[in-house]
Design a protein around this motif. Structure first.
Motif, PDB file in Angstrom:
ATOM      1  N   VAL A  65       2.351  30.246  54.563  1.00 49.45           N
ATOM      2  CA  VAL A  65       2.996  31.251  55.415  1.00 49.45           C
ATOM      3  C   VAL A  65       4.241  31.768  54.696  1.00 49.45           C
ATOM      4  O   VAL A  65       5.012  30.988  54.139  1.00 49.45           O
ATOM      5  CB  VAL A  65       3.428  30.606  56.762  1.00 49.45           C
ATOM      6  CG1 VAL A  65       4.098  31.632  57.659  1.00 49.45           C
ATOM      7  CG2 VAL A  65       2.248  29.962  57.452  1.00 49.45           C
ATOM      8  N   LYS A  66       4.412  33.096  54.700  1.00 45.91           N
ATOM      9  CA  LYS A  66       5.607  33.689  54.089  1.00 45.91           C
ATOM     10  C   LYS A  66       6.735  33.701  55.114  1.00 45.91           C
ATOM     11  O   LYS A  66       6.549  34.167  56.232  1.00 45.91           O
ATOM     12  CB  LYS A  66       5.286  35.127  53.675  1.00 45.91           C
ATOM     13  CG  LYS A  66       5.654  35.417  52.252  1.00 45.91           C
ATOM     14  CD  LYS A  66       5.243  36.827  51.879  1.00 45.91           C
ATOM     15  CE  LYS A  66       5.528  37.036  50.403  1.00 45.91           C
ATOM     16  NZ  LYS A  66       5.080  38.302  49.920  1.00 45.91           N
ATOM     17  N   ILE A  83      17.558  29.020  56.636  1.00 44.45           N
ATOM     18  CA  ILE A  83      16.152  29.251  57.001  1.00 44.45           C
ATOM     19  C   ILE A  83      15.750  28.210  58.048  1.00 44.45           C
ATOM     20  O   ILE A  83      15.785  27.006  57.785  1.00 44.45           O
ATOM     21  CB  ILE A  83      15.245  29.131  55.759  1.00 44.45           C
ATOM     22  CG1 ILE A  83      15.625  30.208  54.730  1.00 44.45           C
ATOM     23  CG2 ILE A  83      13.782  29.279  56.131  1.00 44.45           C
ATOM     24  CD1 ILE A  83      15.795  29.692  53.346  1.00 44.45           C
ATOM     25  N   SER A  84      15.397  28.681  59.244  1.00 43.26           N
ATOM     26  CA  SER A  84      15.010  27.752  60.318  1.00 43.26           C
ATOM     27  C   SER A  84      13.545  27.341  60.166  1.00 43.26           C
ATOM     28  O   SER A  84      12.669  28.194  60.058  1.00 43.26           O
ATOM     29  CB  SER A  84      15.187  28.430  61.677  1.00 43.26           C
ATOM     30  OG  SER A  84      16.554  28.693  61.886  1.00 43.26           O
ATOM     31  N   LEU A  85      13.293  26.024  60.155  1.00 43.67           N
ATOM     32  CA  LEU A  85      11.922  25.492  60.110  1.00 43.67           C
ATOM     33  C   LEU A  85      11.891  24.200  60.931  1.00 43.67           C
ATOM     34  O   LEU A  85      12.496  23.202  60.534  1.00 43.67           O
ATOM     35  CB  LEU A  85      11.511  25.182  58.673  1.00 43.67           C
ATOM     36  CG  LEU A  85      10.896  26.304  57.834  1.00 43.67           C
ATOM     37  CD1 LEU A  85      10.585  25.791  56.440  1.00 43.67           C
ATOM     38  CD2 LEU A  85       9.648  26.895  58.449  1.00 43.67           C
ATOM     39  N   ASN A  86      11.201  24.249  62.050  1.00 43.82           N
ATOM     40  CA  ASN A  86      11.172  23.078  62.936  1.00 43.82           C
ATOM     41  C   ASN A  86      10.605  21.846  62.242  1.00 43.82           C
ATOM     42  O   ASN A  86       9.532  21.900  61.651  1.00 43.82           O
ATOM     43  CB  ASN A  86      10.329  23.376  64.189  1.00 43.82           C
ATOM     44  CG  ASN A  86      11.109  24.250  65.150  1.00 43.82           C
ATOM     45  OD1 ASN A  86      12.329  24.348  65.059  1.00 43.82           O
ATOM     46  ND2 ASN A  86      10.414  24.909  66.052  1.00 43.82           N
ATOM     47  N   TYR A 117       5.086  26.778  53.413  1.00 49.79           N
ATOM     48  CA  TYR A 117       5.953  27.941  53.651  1.00 49.79           C
ATOM     49  C   TYR A 117       6.588  28.378  52.330  1.00 49.79           C
ATOM     50  O   TYR A 117       7.037  27.536  51.548  1.00 49.79           O
ATOM     51  CB  TYR A 117       7.050  27.587  54.656  1.00 49.79           C
ATOM     52  CG  TYR A 117       6.515  27.306  56.045  1.00 49.79           C
ATOM     53  CD1 TYR A 117       6.461  28.312  57.008  1.00 49.79           C
ATOM     54  CD2 TYR A 117       6.041  26.042  56.385  1.00 49.79           C
ATOM     55  CE1 TYR A 117       5.946  28.059  58.276  1.00 49.79           C
ATOM     56  CE2 TYR A 117       5.529  25.778  57.649  1.00 49.79           C
ATOM     57  CZ  TYR A 117       5.485  26.791  58.595  1.00 49.79           C
ATOM     58  OH  TYR A 117       4.972  26.545  59.840  1.00 49.79           O
ATOM     59  N   THR A 118       6.613  29.692  52.098  1.00 44.20           N
ATOM     60  CA  THR A 118       7.260  30.194  50.878  1.00 44.20           C
ATOM     61  C   THR A 118       8.226  31.319  51.230  1.00 44.20           C
ATOM     62  O   THR A 118       8.043  32.035  52.222  1.00 44.20           O
ATOM     63  CB  THR A 118       6.248  30.759  49.856  1.00 44.20           C
ATOM     64  OG1 THR A 118       5.587  31.892  50.443  1.00 44.20           O
ATOM     65  CG2 THR A 118       5.235  29.741  49.441  1.00 44.20           C
ATOM     66  N   MET A 119       9.225  31.457  50.403  1.00 48.81           N
ATOM     67  CA  MET A 119      10.164  32.581  50.534  1.00 48.81           C
ATOM     68  C   MET A 119      10.671  32.917  49.141  1.00 48.81           C
ATOM     69  O   MET A 119      11.029  32.021  48.373  1.00 48.81           O
ATOM     70  CB  MET A 119      11.323  32.198  51.437  1.00 48.81           C
ATOM     71  CG  MET A 119      12.406  33.269  51.485  1.00 48.81           C
ATOM     72  SD  MET A 119      13.781  32.745  52.530  1.00 48.81           S
ATOM     73  CE  MET A 119      13.560  33.822  53.912  1.00 48.81           C
TER      74      MET A 119
END
Length: 220
Positions: A65-66, A83-86, A117-119
């Motif tokens: 997921v981007k 960067i919010s990531l539960n 997850y990537t950014m």
């Protein structure tokens, strides 16, 4: 590799023809071709090792997921991206990787609740120090710390944002007020929902009708 396979097949066929050839001239041609093919096969570059990044991606489970949402802040020395990531704090530290270059960074979070997850941020506004940059894992959040090479204020995060702001500013800083208004209306229309578009269209049609009737002696 496909090309190498073709060469080896050609060589096999030449060898087969050689066993059946009786005429000296034909044999000489085939021997020369055989040597040429053998040399070409020998000089073929070895198969390249799979790119590490590709290998890493193929070993990732689930789907990727981007990340598009983030917040940012800055101090004299750092640009900080939140960067919010539960649940990210539950992962082993090596599952959260950030690669920095002087003008970019990319983040990869592996196997968080079955997803990766990537950014990626390219063309950062100003250069950063790769050695001084880092990432911190907090509760439900990753903090990417980009160390500024020079202690100065950043107006935005990337070069693209800066150019886009400058274009917008140039569109509104015009000597003709009606042209500036038109640019604002065009932007509102492009970014607006259906209701906004209908309202702008209605106003536009009415202003054109008045103009044709001669009520407004100006060309919008």
């Amino acid at each position: 590799p496909l090309f190498l396979n073709q060469l080896q097949k050609d060589l096999e066929e030449v060898k087969e023809l050689l066993t059946n050839a009786t005429r000296k001239r034909v044999r000489d041609v085939l021997v020369a071709e055989k040597q040429k093919l053998e040399l070409e096969i020998k000089n073929q570059p070895p198969p390249k090792p799979k790119d590490v990044a590709d290998e890493e991606k193929s070993s990732l489970g689930g789907y990727t997921v981007k990340i598009n949402n983030y917040g940012w802040d800055q101090s004299d020395k750092f640009v900080k991206i939140y960067i919010s990531l539960n649940g990210v704090q539950k992962l082993p530290a090596e599952s959260v990787q950030v690669n920095f270059t002087e003008r970019s960074f990319d983040l990869l979070v592996k196997n968080l609740n079955g997803k990766n997850y990537t950014m990626t941020f390219n063309n950062l506004l100003k250069p950063i120090s790769v050695e001084g940059s880092s990432r911190k894992i907090k509760t439900d959040m990753i903090l990417v710390m980009c160390k500024k090479k020079r202690e100065e204020k950043w107006d935005c995060l990337t070069q693209v944002e800066k150019e886009s702001k400058e274009k917008e500013k140039a569109a509104y800083d015009t000597t003709d007020p009606s042209e500036g208004l038109m640019n604002i209306l065009k932007k509102m229309y492009a970014e607006g929902d259906d209701e906004m578009k209908r309202t702008i269209n209605k106003a536009w049609v009415e202003s054109r009708e008045k103009q044709y009737k001669g009520d407004i002696p100006m060309d919008i």
